[in-house]
Design a protein around this motif. Sequence first.
Motif, short mmCIF file in Angstrom:
data_model
loop_
_atom_site.label_atom_id
_atom_site.label_comp_id
_atom_site.label_asym_id
_atom_site.label_seq_id
_atom_site.Cartn_x
_atom_site.Cartn_y
_atom_site.Cartn_z
N GLY A 1 -28.79 54.17 -68.92
CA GLY A 1 -27.60 53.90 -69.72
C GLY A 1 -26.39 54.67 -69.25
O GLY A 1 -25.27 54.14 -69.22
N SER B 1 -23.48 51.10 -73.42
CA SER B 1 -24.68 51.11 -72.58
C SER B 1 -25.74 52.08 -73.07
O SER B 1 -26.94 51.75 -73.09
CB SER B 1 -24.31 51.43 -71.13
OG SER B 1 -23.75 52.73 -71.03
N HIS C 1 -35.64 51.21 -76.41
CA HIS C 1 -36.79 52.04 -76.03
C HIS C 1 -37.24 52.98 -77.14
O HIS C 1 -38.43 53.24 -77.29
CB HIS C 1 -36.46 52.80 -74.74
CG HIS C 1 -36.33 51.91 -73.56
ND1 HIS C 1 -35.16 51.22 -73.26
CD2 HIS C 1 -37.23 51.53 -72.61
CE1 HIS C 1 -35.34 50.48 -72.17
NE2 HIS C 1 -36.58 50.67 -71.76
N MET D 1 -35.17 47.83 -67.64
CA MET D 1 -34.63 49.06 -67.07
C MET D 1 -34.38 48.92 -65.57
O MET D 1 -33.91 49.84 -64.94
CB MET D 1 -35.58 50.21 -67.34
CG MET D 1 -34.93 51.59 -67.29
SD MET D 1 -36.12 52.93 -67.43
CE MET D 1 -36.83 52.58 -69.03
N ALA E 1 -34.58 55.73 -69.88
CA ALA E 1 -33.63 54.76 -70.43
C ALA E 1 -32.25 55.39 -70.60
O ALA E 1 -31.22 54.76 -70.35
CB ALA E 1 -34.15 54.23 -71.76
N ALA F 1 -37.73 44.14 -73.07
CA ALA F 1 -37.96 45.37 -72.33
C ALA F 1 -39.45 45.45 -72.02
O ALA F 1 -40.23 44.57 -72.41
CB ALA F 1 -37.48 46.59 -73.12
N MET G 1 -29.47 50.88 -74.40
CA MET G 1 -30.69 51.25 -73.70
C MET G 1 -31.63 52.06 -74.59
O MET G 1 -32.84 51.83 -74.62
CB MET G 1 -30.35 52.05 -72.44
CG MET G 1 -29.66 51.25 -71.34
SD MET G 1 -30.67 49.88 -70.71
CE MET G 1 -32.03 50.77 -69.98
#
Length: 330
Positions: A156, A183, A191, A1, A152, A68, A187
């Motif tokens: 993004g 994106s 997560h 991130m 997240a 991540a 992301m």
Amino acid sequence: MHIPDNYLSPTTCAALVAAMAPVWTVSLKKVRVQIEAKKATVPLIGVGAAFAFLIMMFNVPVPGGTTAHAVGATLLAILLGPWAACLSISIALLLQAFVFGDGGILAYGANVFNMGFIMPFVGYSLFMLGKRFKHPKLGAFVGGYFGINFAALAAGVELGIQPLIAHTASGQPLYSPYPLSISVPAMLSAHMLVVGWIEAVVTVLVYQFVQKSAPDELYETPNEPSRVGRIWLPLLGVMAFLSPLGLLASGDAWGEWDTAGVVAQLKANHMHAAVPRGMAHGMDFHALLADYGLSGIPAPVGYVLSAATALILIGIIVKIVGARHAKVVS
């Protein structure tokens, strides 16, 4: 991130620094008041910064071949309060960017906005909601999960709007080339499927441990903590020693590739495979301990040395801030 430099336009970077400026200002004012009630707030902010720094070194594999990490911001908000947690995360991200090259210098405001503002405040709000309904552990779990996912999502969106707001006359992106349709799902999937659950479990387990063994250290308790060092220093030492476990997850985090990695990802997504001009000619900062290592030293040893260096630097910062506060008070 950690958004690197040259992924966001200068306008975006400036806007997010401007957005963080009042948050930092209020955080400092709130924490000054908090310190008057609990003098241990200063070392606890340092402990929080060290904990966040170390937990972010433990990369885990996620779907798609990337990695991540957890952040710990909701946990810090529960333990220190959201304003102090914001300062702790800000310190951790500052060291990561300037000393270890993890996250951009120009993108610092964006990274703090996501991980130091959105995450602790969203997570803490959900924790307090759970506490209001007599389920604080559930609140901690839900807060940890959704806090990191909202952060997240913000990252993004910041990356995904770049092709819309910064492009050439022919429409080619100048910075991050990935649209929102790529994106945001990238992301969130990492997560929501993996890291959010890790963040939630860590948050509730540490909260439960502190609640039982050292309840005075919780933000909302009026008593002065008495066992800050005895509880946290051994934990931080163990985390630093085990930090090389973060090397077991191979691959970069999504959106944190170098220029060669960007081209490879563009080809994989059947997009125009050329490095955006803003990326190719942007800021090129070489951190002293880039990628948490030193040339000629085995990667695991470099990781441990980087973790120890971070702990020392955070300790120095805490000492300086504590001394200045004591001088102002006296």
